[in-house]
Design an enzyme around this catalytic site. Structure first.
Site, short mmCIF file in Angstrom:
data_model
loop_
_atom_site.label_atom_id
_atom_site.label_comp_id
_atom_site.label_asym_id
_atom_site.label_seq_id
_atom_site.Cartn_x
_atom_site.Cartn_y
_atom_site.Cartn_z
N LYS A 1 4.40 63.99 37.69
CA LYS A 1 4.03 62.81 38.33
C LYS A 1 3.48 62.98 39.73
CE LYS A 1 8.09 60.13 36.64
NZ LYS A 1 9.31 59.69 37.07
N HIS B 1 11.52 89.37 41.59
CA HIS B 1 12.57 88.98 40.86
C HIS B 1 13.95 89.70 41.17
CE1 HIS B 1 14.95 87.57 37.37
NE2 HIS B 1 14.13 87.74 36.44
N ARG C 1 17.17 85.28 28.92
CA ARG C 1 18.06 86.02 29.59
C ARG C 1 18.49 85.62 31.24
NH1 ARG C 1 15.94 88.86 26.52
NH2 ARG C 1 14.12 88.00 27.51
N THR C 2 17.45 85.26 31.86
CA THR C 2 18.09 85.09 33.18
C THR C 2 18.58 83.77 33.54
OG1 THR C 2 15.84 86.22 34.23
CG2 THR C 2 17.01 84.81 35.73
N ARG D 1 13.24 79.32 39.01
CA ARG D 1 11.87 80.20 38.50
C ARG D 1 10.70 79.37 38.59
NH1 ARG D 1 11.83 83.87 33.35
NH2 ARG D 1 13.08 85.02 34.83
N1 ASP Z 1 11.96 88.89 32.07
C1 ASP Z 1 11.26 89.50 33.23
C2 ASP Z 1 10.56 88.55 34.12
O1 ASP Z 1 11.01 87.22 34.06
C3 ASP Z 1 10.16 90.37 32.52
C4 ASP Z 1 9.13 89.75 31.75
O2 ASP Z 1 8.93 88.44 31.75
O3 ASP Z 1 8.38 90.68 31.29
O4 ASP Z 1 9.90 88.83 35.13
#
Ligand code: ASP
Length: 308
Positions: free
Chosen positions: A87, A136, A57-58, A108
């Site tokens: 590396k 987040h 999703r993100t 991320r």
């Molecule tokens: N998608 C959310 C996160 O990246 C929740 C999860 O992974 O449980 O934190």
């Protein structure tokens, strides 16, 4: 909600701590205007997505948001395996370099604090798309946007945070945004091993938030406005016995839904494993797929604020 944009902006989006009601109102007014919209205001701008941990999703909602505003996207998934990290390159060196390829970096990472480290050396805006068990913030923005659109306001809500409150970074970020709202009550519903950390509780106490801790959803279910269920974060556990105990503790099913008030909602940042039974999905109070949909408009608003 204000209709005019404020003149204030953000250099980076690293933590929910950065937000106040004025910036939130600005972002949500932009999201309202941009929902379902496409234009070319970010034509010629490039967004890099650098993902060292999995995401569906993100990453895709950020990419969709950038494309809907006319910008371009490039990125690396599985950056841990497929980038120069293998590396031995440091995050700082990677970010310095990507800063000269892109106009914004969506990062991320599996370590708390990584986004702040990246922002310290970046010459373009950095957006924290999840830093290990840290925060987040854009998920929290879309969560708050969802509460406001489902209930009219987040002021005065009683929210039950359930599941993994220790490692769940979305909880850490949303708690802080909700603390900016008068009259909010928070119930932290989790077994001891994944209960919310003392540092966050101390900050909530200092902000004057009313909260309680319990390991029984039954204690609060009939008085809540929002249930915020979360996945137990298997990837953060060193002891799988602890994980198994935590995983089984709190589950939302048809029986729980019978005790939930008729105008309450159930949220979840997704992905869900089995902490919400699929039988709940058809209940109109199950808001988690509507919540995920809100991610595109809110991320369009964030990109518009950073780059527009
Ligand atoms: N998608 C959310 C996160 O990246 C929740 C999860 O992974 O449980 O934190």
């Amino acid at each position: 909600m204000t209709s005019a944009s404020t003149t204030r902006t953000l250099e980076h989006v690293i933590s929910s701590e950065q937000f106040d009601r004025e910036i939130l109102d600005d972002i949500f007014a932009r999201a309202d205007r941009l929902a379902g919209h496409r234009d070319t205001r970010l034509a010629g701008r490039i967004m890099a997505t650098l993902f060292y941990e999995p995401s569906t999703r993100t990453r895709l909602s950020f990419e969709s948001a950038m494309l809907r505003l006319g910008g371009s996207v490039m990125g690396t998934e599985a950056a841990r395996e497929f980038s120069s990290v293998i590396k031995g390159e440091t995050l700082e060196d990677t970010i310095r370099m990507v800063s000269s390829y892109a106009d914004v970096i969506v990062l991320r990472h599996d370590q708390a604090g990584a986004a702040a480290r990246a922002a310290a050396v970046a010459s373009v805006p950095v957006v924290n798309a999840g830093d290990g068990p840290g925060e987040h913030p854009t998920q929290a923005l879309l969560d708050l946007y969802t509460i406001r659109s489902e209930r009219g306001t987040a002021d005065g809500v009683h929210i039950a945070f359930c599941g993994d409150l220790r490692f769940g970074r979305t909880v850490h970020s949303l708690v802080q945004l909700l603390s900016l709202h008068p009259g909010v009550r928070m119930s932290f519903v989790a077994p001891e091993v994944v209960q919310v950390g003392a540092d966050l509780l101390a900050r909530m106490a200092a902000a004057g938030v009313v909260f309680q801790l319990t390991d029984r959803l039954d204690d609060v279910i009939s008085s809540v406005d929002v249930v915020y269920q979360t996945r137990v974060q298997k990837e953060r556990f060193t002891d799988l016995v602890d994980f198994e105990a935590a995983r089984r503790a709190i589950r939302i099913d048809a029986e729980v839904m019978r005790a939930l008030p008729p105008n309450a909602i159930v949220m979840h940042p997704l992905p869900r494993v089995d902490e919400i039974a699929t039988e709940v999905d058809s209940d109109p109070r199950a808001a988690y797929f509507r919540q995920a949909r809100n991610g595109v408009a809110v991320r369009m608003a964030v990109l518009d604020l950073l780059l527009g």
